[in-house]
Design a protein around this motif. Structure first.
Motif, short mmCIF file in Angstrom:
data_model
loop_
_atom_site.label_atom_id
_atom_site.label_comp_id
_atom_site.label_asym_id
_atom_site.label_seq_id
_atom_site.Cartn_x
_atom_site.Cartn_y
_atom_site.Cartn_z
N ARG A 79 0.81 -1.22 0.00
CA ARG A 79 0.00 0.00 0.00
C ARG A 79 0.85 1.27 0.00
O ARG A 79 0.35 2.35 -0.30
N ARG A 80 2.13 1.16 0.35
CA ARG A 80 3.00 2.32 0.40
C ARG A 80 3.60 2.66 -0.97
O ARG A 80 4.21 3.71 -1.13
N ARG A 81 3.43 1.77 -1.95
CA ARG A 81 4.05 1.99 -3.25
C ARG A 81 3.21 2.96 -4.07
O ARG A 81 2.06 2.68 -4.40
N PRO A 82 3.76 4.13 -4.44
CA PRO A 82 2.99 5.12 -5.19
C PRO A 82 2.45 4.59 -6.51
O PRO A 82 1.35 4.94 -6.92
N LEU A 83 3.21 3.74 -7.19
CA LEU A 83 2.76 3.22 -8.48
C LEU A 83 1.52 2.34 -8.31
O LEU A 83 0.60 2.37 -9.15
N ALA A 84 1.49 1.55 -7.24
CA ALA A 84 0.32 0.71 -6.99
C ALA A 84 -0.91 1.57 -6.72
O ALA A 84 -2.01 1.29 -7.23
N GLN A 85 -0.74 2.62 -5.95
CA GLN A 85 -1.87 3.51 -5.67
C GLN A 85 -2.36 4.20 -6.94
O GLN A 85 -3.56 4.36 -7.16
N ALA A 86 -1.42 4.63 -7.80
CA ALA A 86 -1.81 5.29 -9.05
C ALA A 86 -2.58 4.35 -9.97
O ALA A 86 -3.59 4.73 -10.58
N ALA A 87 -2.10 3.11 -10.08
CA ALA A 87 -2.79 2.13 -10.93
C ALA A 87 -4.20 1.87 -10.43
O ALA A 87 -5.15 1.75 -11.23
#
Length: 413
Positions: A340-348
């Protein structure tokens, strides 16, 4: 102590329940049976009922842990409220508690919908036809409300509105389940490009642990069935095609229970298993039921043209549509705090959630609008239902009764 044999199942249950006071499966079943009989209003309302009953009154988990659990389940594909309930049962009483929570929350509405499916032949006369037409108009009001609410929360800016539009066009031009998968994939890719700004994830507050090996096995099982079931479906084995169709629909639901409508429509109406009228009438009556919207699958499994149908078809469809969401939840719990801390995962995920709005917009037009709104009187009745839901905040079961009576009334206009 030397010579003591450790039961792996007991060890796993203890690991899962670390951080939460041990309860019993029967306690969980009774708590969720109450919720399954009284939780009207859809997924967001269900989360409110859960908080009041299980966080505030019973203190099964603290507020911060509950908020983080809700965030996880809204992040994953699947029925968010049922996933939260499953996780709370898991926390309270281990694997048996998770099963008890799901059964107690799901089966009351599933039984009612199967009973409605079995008695559908009683609605063949003019009054029955008017009632069923009113139920189809309910679907117009409910899906319009869901689209409006989701557009405001999931596509609130120009970038995400554009992703929603692109997803809608994808579904319109590729009118099959493949189009919906492509739309969600496109949303994720576009999200990586244009949705990187947003609030950073904070410290996790989940208070229980699932062993990583359980998470890995669950993820392997999720993807293995997603790949292998379509390959096994042409074998002709009874129930495989049915299980495959509902498993795939349950695996691709982002954004809430209403999104399962277009996915299931592509799986059961397009192949001719269920007629469009029967499909929408069942979706309308589902709005009057307590519990999760995914129990609509039980109705569809019961009214199927090809076998297995009836009670067996309902059981297969119900299990298949819920299973992928639960496998993903078990797979995500051990890795959630890092992911959940990964910005790319949140953006996707922002992009994928925006794509869901576009998919729902396409479904609002076809099959919902095109099947139910035939005359101006139908439009007027749908507008009444929409206003009852959005302005007067009427309970869905009241709207269902109003639209059913209104559908009968339209016979005389």
């Amino acid at each position: 102590m030397e010579g003591t044999v450790v039961n792996p199942a007991t060890e796993t249950t203890a690991a899962i329940n670390a951080g939460g006071r041990q309860g019993t499966a029967s306690e969980v079943f009774l708590a969720f049976l109450k919720l399954g009989l009284t939780s009207f209003g859809g997924p967001i309302a269900h989360l409110g009922y859960f908080r009041d009953e299980l966080v505030v009154r019973r203190n099964w988990i603290d507020e911060a842990g509950y908020a983080d659990l809700v965030a996880l389940c809204q992040f994953l594909p699947g029925p968010a409220s049922s996933q939260v309930g499953f996780a709370l049962g898991l926390l309270r009483a281990g694997p048996l508690g998770a099963l008890a929570a799901w059964m107690a929350f799901t089966l009351p509405s599933a039984f009612l919908l199967v009973a409605f499916a079995m008695t559908a032949s009683a609605f063949n006369g003019p009054l029955g036809a008017g009632l069923l037409h009113g139920l189809k108009i309910v679907a117009v009001a409910v899906v319009a409300q869901a689209f409006w609410g989701m557009a405001r929360s999931l596509a609130p800016d120009r970038q995400r509105a554009a992703i929603a539009l692109a997803a809608m066009l994808t579904v319109i031009f590729v009118s099959s389940a493949i189009g919906q998968v492509a739309a969600i994939g496109l949303g994720g890719v576009l999200g990586l490009m244009v949705c990187r700004s947003g609030k950073a994830a904070g410290e996790s507050a989940l208070s229980f642990k699932v062993p990583r090996w359980i998470g890995i096995i669950s993820l392997i099982a999720f993807f293995a069935m997603l790949v292998l079931l379509p390959l096994a479906a042409p074998s002709g084995l009874p129930g495989i095609s049915l299980f495959d169709a509902f498993y795939r629909a349950g695996a691709l639901v982002f954004g809430g229970g209403h999104v399962v409508l277009p996915l299931l429509q592509a799986e059961v109406v397009d192949p001719g298993w269920v007629s469009s009228d029967t499909f929408l009438a069942g979706y309308g009556i589902t709005q009057a039921m307590p519990g999760p919207l995914f129990t609509f699958a039980a109705y569809l499994g019961a009214v199927m043209g090809p076998e297995p149908n009836g009670a067996v078809g309902a059981a297969i469809a119900l299990l298949a549509v819920f299973l992928p969401g639960f496998l993903l939840l078990l797979g995500a719990l051990p890795f959630w705090d890092d992911f959940r801390r990964r910005p790319l995962a949140q953006a996707a995920m922002r992009g994928a959630n925006a794509a869901v709005v576009g998919i729902l917009a396409a479904a609002l037009y076809s099959p919902v609008w095109t099947s139910a709104i035939i005359r101006p009187y139908d439009f007027a009745l749908a507008a009444v239902g929409f206003l009852l839901l959005t302005v007067w905040k009427a309970p869905p079961w009241i709207v269902v009764i109003t639209m059913g009576v209104g559908g009968v009334g339209l016979l005389f206009v």
